[in-house]
Motif scaffolding. Structure first.
Motif, PDB file in Angstrom:
ATOM      1  N   ARG A 189       0.826  -1.208   0.000  1.00 30.82           N
ATOM      2  CA  ARG A 189       0.000   0.000   0.000  1.00 30.82           C
ATOM      3  C   ARG A 189       0.864   1.262   0.000  1.00 30.82           C
ATOM      4  O   ARG A 189       0.535   2.248  -0.659  1.00 30.82           O
ATOM      5  N   SER A 190       1.965   1.224   0.748  1.00 28.87           N
ATOM      6  CA  SER A 190       2.799   2.418   0.879  1.00 28.87           C
ATOM      7  C   SER A 190       3.519   2.780  -0.412  1.00 28.87           C
ATOM      8  O   SER A 190       3.984   3.914  -0.563  1.00 28.87           O
ATOM      9  N   ARG A 191       3.611   1.840  -1.343  1.00 27.02           N
ATOM     10  CA  ARG A 191       4.302   2.098  -2.600  1.00 27.02           C
ATOM     11  C   ARG A 191       3.352   2.424  -3.744  1.00 27.02           C
ATOM     12  O   ARG A 191       3.745   2.489  -4.896  1.00 27.02           O
ATOM     13  N   CYS A 192       2.096   2.595  -3.396  1.00 28.71           N
ATOM     14  CA  CYS A 192       1.085   2.938  -4.402  1.00 28.71           C
ATOM     15  C   CYS A 192       0.383   4.233  -4.018  1.00 28.71           C
ATOM     16  O   CYS A 192       0.248   4.558  -2.832  1.00 28.71           O
ATOM     17  N   ARG A 193      -0.054   4.955  -5.022  1.00 29.78           N
ATOM     18  CA  ARG A 193      -0.935   6.087  -4.759  1.00 29.78           C
ATOM     19  C   ARG A 193      -2.347   5.532  -4.627  1.00 29.78           C
ATOM     20  O   ARG A 193      -2.831   4.826  -5.513  1.00 29.78           O
ATOM     21  N   ARG A 194      -2.996   5.825  -3.543  1.00 30.48           N
ATOM     22  CA  ARG A 194      -4.313   5.250  -3.232  1.00 30.48           C
ATOM     23  C   ARG A 194      -5.411   6.034  -3.948  1.00 30.48           C
ATOM     24  O   ARG A 194      -5.448   7.263  -3.916  1.00 30.48           O
ATOM     25  N   LEU A 195      -6.307   5.310  -4.584  1.00 25.42           N
ATOM     26  CA  LEU A 195      -7.454   5.915  -5.256  1.00 25.42           C
ATOM     27  C   LEU A 195      -8.679   5.072  -4.935  1.00 25.42           C
ATOM     28  O   LEU A 195      -8.932   4.044  -5.568  1.00 25.42           O
ATOM     29  N   ASP A 196      -9.431   5.475  -3.917  1.00 20.40           N
ATOM     30  CA  ASP A 196     -10.620   4.726  -3.505  1.00 20.40           C
ATOM     31  C   ASP A 196     -11.843   5.264  -4.235  1.00 20.40           C
ATOM     32  O   ASP A 196     -12.137   6.461  -4.165  1.00 20.40           O
ATOM     33  N   LEU A 197     -12.553   4.390  -4.912  1.00 27.00           N
ATOM     34  CA  LEU A 197     -13.713   4.799  -5.690  1.00 27.00           C
ATOM     35  C   LEU A 197     -14.982   4.750  -4.842  1.00 27.00           C
ATOM     36  O   LEU A 197     -15.174   3.823  -4.045  1.00 27.00           O
ATOM     37  N   PRO A 198     -15.878   5.717  -5.012  1.00 29.22           N
ATOM     38  CA  PRO A 198     -17.156   5.689  -4.301  1.00 29.22           C
ATOM     39  C   PRO A 198     -18.111   4.699  -4.967  1.00 29.22           C
ATOM     40  O   PRO A 198     -17.894   4.280  -6.123  1.00 29.22           O
ATOM     41  N   LEU A 199     -19.162   4.342  -4.256  1.00 29.14           N
ATOM     42  CA  LEU A 199     -20.191   3.481  -4.837  1.00 29.14           C
ATOM     43  C   LEU A 199     -20.873   4.195  -6.001  1.00 29.14           C
ATOM     44  O   LEU A 199     -20.930   5.427  -6.047  1.00 29.14           O
ATOM     45  N   LEU A 200     -21.389   3.417  -6.936  1.00 27.24           N
ATOM     46  CA  LEU A 200     -22.119   3.993  -8.054  1.00 27.24           C
ATOM     47  C   LEU A 200     -23.494   4.465  -7.594  1.00 27.24           C
ATOM     48  O   LEU A 200     -24.086   3.886  -6.675  1.00 27.24           O
ATOM     49  N   THR A 201     -24.001   5.482  -8.230  1.00 24.89           N
ATOM     50  CA  THR A 201     -25.346   5.956  -7.915  1.00 24.89           C
ATOM     51  C   THR A 201     -26.377   5.066  -8.608  1.00 24.89           C
ATOM     52  O   THR A 201     -26.070   4.375  -9.596  1.00 24.89           O
ATOM     53  N   VAL A 202     -27.600   5.084  -8.102  1.00 25.55           N
ATOM     54  CA  VAL A 202     -28.671   4.302  -8.724  1.00 25.55           C
ATOM     55  C   VAL A 202     -28.892   4.725 -10.174  1.00 25.55           C
ATOM     56  O   VAL A 202     -28.994   3.869 -11.063  1.00 25.55           O
ATOM     57  N   PRO A 203     -28.957   6.035 -10.498  1.00 25.32           N
ATOM     58  CA  PRO A 203     -29.118   6.418 -11.912  1.00 25.32           C
ATOM     59  C   PRO A 203     -27.973   5.932 -12.788  1.00 25.32           C
ATOM     60  O   PRO A 203     -28.197   5.536 -13.942  1.00 25.32           O
ATOM     61  N   ALA A 204     -26.742   5.945 -12.276  1.00 26.46           N
ATOM     62  CA  ALA A 204     -25.599   5.480 -13.066  1.00 26.46           C
ATOM     63  C   ALA A 204     -25.728   3.987 -13.362  1.00 26.46           C
ATOM     64  O   ALA A 204     -25.451   3.536 -14.486  1.00 26.46           O
ATOM     65  N   ILE A 205     -26.159   3.216 -12.371  1.00 30.08           N
ATOM     66  CA  ILE A 205     -26.331   1.782 -12.584  1.00 30.08           C
ATOM     67  C   ILE A 205     -27.463   1.529 -13.577  1.00 30.08           C
ATOM     68  O   ILE A 205     -27.356   0.673 -14.466  1.00 30.08           O
ATOM     69  N   GLU A 206     -28.550   2.281 -13.452  1.00 28.83           N
ATOM     70  CA  GLU A 206     -29.664   2.130 -14.395  1.00 28.83           C
ATOM     71  C   GLU A 206     -29.205   2.405 -15.821  1.00 28.83           C
ATOM     72  O   GLU A 206     -29.594   1.695 -16.767  1.00 28.83           O
ATOM     73  N   THR A 207     -28.380   3.425 -16.006  1.00 29.55           N
ATOM     74  CA  THR A 207     -27.872   3.751 -17.337  1.00 29.55           C
ATOM     75  C   THR A 207     -27.049   2.601 -17.893  1.00 29.55           C
ATOM     76  O   THR A 207     -27.184   2.228 -19.065  1.00 29.55           O
TER      77      THR A 207
END
Length: 356
Positions: A189-207
Motif C-alpha cells: 500500500r505504501s508504494r502505491c498512490r491510493r485511489l478509492d472509488l465511491p459506490l455507483l449511484t442508482v441512476p448510473a447503474i440504471e444507465t
C-alpha cells in the motif's frame, strides 16, 4: 464446467469485459484527477484502485491504460475532463481485443487440469512481469501491468509484487485493483498512490443496465436499487425471479415485529426453487444489504417506510444478527442444507431482533 471466458475469472456471461467497455459510470472527478496527474508529470508509478466489487475499478484501469497508450507523451495529452479517447484509437481496439503488446493483465490463472480458475493469483503470474518489463516495449510509450485483483494474491505472489514495486522499471505503470486494500501488505500500500472509488449511484447503474440489457424498466430500477452501489451485484438481480424475491422480502419485513408466516413461506418457496443457486445468492445479498442499511440507519432505496420497531433496534443487536446469519448462510452453501428452512429461520431471526 464451462466458463464464460477462460482468461478472466470475473467475467459475466453476456456482459462486456472491462477492457471492452467504452463507458465508465463512476464519478467524473476521478477521471479528471487522473488526467491532471498524467498531464502534470505527477503520475505515480503505481496506483491502487480500491473499493467494493462491481463499482468499475477494472473498467477505470483499462480506461486509463487506453488514454496513456493513445497519448504516450503526457505533455501532449489533451486537457480533457475524462479519460475518453477517440473512437478510432488503435490502442483502444488492441486493448479491447487483448492484443496490445504494452499491457499485461495479472489475475487468477485457469487450471486446465481442474477445469476451473485457481484459488489464488500465483507467484508465477507475477513473474510474468520479468520478461514483460525486461524486453523492449512492443510499441513506443508506457508498459502497463494491471493486477486484477491484488486480493487474490497468495503470500509469495504478494512479496514478488512488492519487490517489483520497490524497484519499478522505467516507463512502467502499475494499476493494482483491490476490493479490500486494508487487507493487503502495508508495504505494498505504501508504494502505491491510493485511489478509492465511491459506490455507483442508482441512476448510473440504471444507465449501465439499459445499455446492455433488454429488461423492463421496473426490473432495471429494482436491480439498480438492490445493487447497493455495485453494478456487478445489480446484474445478479436483473431478472423477474430476483425482482419477485425482492418484493416478497419487502412484504415480510414490512410487518415486523410480527412475522407473517404465509408471506415468509411464499418467500422461502421462491428462494428454494430446484436448481436456483442464483435465487439463493440473491436472497443472501438482499438480507445483508438490508442489515447494512439498518446498521447505518440508512433509508430504503425505494423510499418505502421502515417499521418503527426496526428503526429502534440497537446497533449491537444487528451486529449479532449479522454474525449469526453469516455463519449459517455459509453452512447452508457448504453442506447443501435446506434453503427454504434457512429463509424461514432468517426471517424469524430478523423479526425477533426487532422485538428486543
Amino acid at each position: 464446467m464451462a466458463v464464460p471466458d477462460m482468461t478472466r475469472p470475473d467475467a459475466i456471461e453476456g456482459w462486456p469485459l472491462p477492457e471492452e467497455q467504452t463507458e465508465w459510470h463512476g464519478d467524473p472527478a476521478i477521471e479528471r484527477l487522473m488526467v491532471e496527474a498524467y498531464r502534470g508529470g505527477r503520475m505515480h508509478h503505481a496506483w491502487m484502485i480500491g473499493g467494493p466489487r462491481g463499482i468499475g475499478k477494472a473498467t477505470l484501469a483499462y480506461r486509463f491504460a487506453r488514454f496513456a497508450l493513445t497519448y504516450p507523451d503526457p505533455a501532449r495529452a489533451p486537457d480533457a475532463a475524462t479519460l475518453a479517447v477517440p473512437a478510432g484509437s488503435p490502442a483502444a481496439a488492441k486493448i479491447a481485443a487483448r492484443s496490445h503488446p504494452n499491457i499485461l493483465t495479472l489475475s487468477r490463472p485457469w487450471d486446465e487440469q481442474g477445469k476451473r480458475f485457481k484459488a489464488s493469483l500465483t507467484i508465477d503470474e507475477i513473474r510474468r512481469t520479468i520478461p514483460f518489463f525486461g524486453s523492449t516495449a512492443g510499441e513506443a510509450g508506457w508498459r502497463i501491468a494491471i493486477v486484477d485483483s491484488a486480493d487474490d494474491m497468495n503470500p509469495n505472489a504478494a512479496n514478488a509484487l512488492l519487490k517489483i514495486l520497490e524497484e519499478p522499471p522505467k516507463r512502467s505503470l502499475f494499476l493494482v485493483i483491490s476490493h479490500a486494500p486494508g487487507r493487503l501488505l502495508p508495504t505494498i500500500r505504501s508504494r502505491c498512490r491510493r485511489l478509492d472509488l465511491p459506490l455507483l449511484t442508482v441512476p448510473a447503474i440504471e444507465t449501465a443496465l439499459q445499455a446492455h440489457s433488454d429488461a423492463e424498466a421496473d426490473i432495471r430500477r429494482f436491480a439498480a436499487e438492490a445493487g447497493q452501489g455495485s453494478l456487478r451485484r445489480a446484474i445478479g438481480f436483473l431478472d423477474e425471479d430476483a425482482a419477485a424475491i425482492g418484493r416478497a422480502f419487502s412484504r415480510v419485513v414490512a410487518r415486523f415485529p410480527q412475522l407473517d408466516g404465509q408471506a415468509a413461506h411464499a418467500l422461502g418457496d421462491l428462494v428454494a426453487q430446484r436448481g436456483a443457486d442464483e435465487a439463493f445468492a440473491n436472497f443472501v445479498d438482499l438480507v445483508f444489504a438490508w442489515l447494512n442499511r439498518r446498521a447505518r440507519a440508512l433509508p430504503e432505496p425505494d423510499g418505502s417506510p421502515i417499521p418503527e420497531s426496526v428503526a429502534a433496534t440497537p446497533l449491537a443487536t444487528w451486529a449479532e444478527v449479522w454474525e449469526k446469519l453469516r455463519q449459517s448462510s455459509a453452512e447452508v452453501e457448504a453442506l447443501n442444507l435446506d434453503r427454504k428452512q434457512f429463509v424461514l429461520t432468517t426471517m424469524n431471526i430478523l423479526a425477533r431482533a426487532t422485538r428486543m
